[in-house]
Design an enzyme around this catalytic site. Structure first.
Site, PDB file in Angstrom:
ATOM      1  N   ILE A   1       0.849  -1.188   0.000  1.00 31.50           N
ATOM      2  CA  ILE A   1       0.000   0.000   0.000  1.00 31.50           C
ATOM      3  C   ILE A   1       0.889   1.244   0.000  1.00 31.50           C
ATOM      4  CG2 ILE A   1      -0.222   0.138   2.533  1.00 31.50           C
ATOM      5  CD1 ILE A   1      -3.239   0.909   1.991  1.00 31.50           C
ATOM      6  N   CYS A   2       0.375   2.309  -0.628  1.00 29.71           N
ATOM      7  CA  CYS A   2       1.043   3.621  -0.570  1.00 29.71           C
ATOM      8  C   CYS A   2      -0.064   4.668  -0.449  1.00 29.71           C
ATOM      9  CB  CYS A   2       1.932   3.840  -1.790  1.00 29.71           C
ATOM     10  SG  CYS A   2       1.040   3.964  -3.360  1.00 29.71           S
ATOM     11  N   ARG A   3       0.177   5.873  -0.896  1.00 26.36           N
ATOM     12  CA  ARG A   3      -0.817   6.931  -0.757  1.00 26.36           C
ATOM     13  C   ARG A   3      -2.029   6.680  -1.661  1.00 26.36           C
ATOM     14  NH1 ARG A   3      -1.597  11.622  -3.598  1.00 26.36           N
ATOM     15  NH2 ARG A   3      -2.772  13.223  -2.499  1.00 26.36           N
TER      16      ARG A   3
END
Length: 109
Positions: free
Chosen positions: A70-72
């Site tokens: 996951i990231c932004r």
């Protein structure tokens, strides 16, 4: 880009939330940078920032469960998933990333 197929699997932030709530064992890795992590992250996530990823890639499989990144927004984590998929790893990208995360976050380190 229409028609582009990824080699990795994807799930939405809501699907991730539901799986964590149900107690599914996931190896969730957040690849955002330190300031983003400290602004708020998922409690069950581990932190391997993209800027350190190549040096720390050996840590990816330190935890049992499906490897989920996951990231932004899903862009950086998608690149990590593409990279690992090309090396034969089965990985999952969270589309929408933390921007779409419906749950609580932990603030700080």
């Amino acid at each position: 880009m229409k028609g582009v197929e990824h080699m990795h699997r994807e799930m939405t932030a809501s699907e991730l939330y539901d799986q964590l709530k149900e107690g599914v064992k996931l190896n969730l890795i957040d690849v955002r940078e330190q300031d983003e992590w400290e602004d708020g992250h998922i409690e069950q996530a581990r932190f391997i920032p993209l800027s350190e990823f190549q040096a720390r890639a050996n840590e990816v499989h330190d935890v049992e469960g499906d490897v989920v990144f996951i990231c932004r927004s899903g862009g950086r984590s998608g690149k990590v998933c593409d990279f690992l998929s090309l090396q034969g790893f089965d990985v999952v990208n969270v589309t929408g990333g933390m921007l779409a995360w419906p749950g609580e976050v932990v603030v700080g380190k």
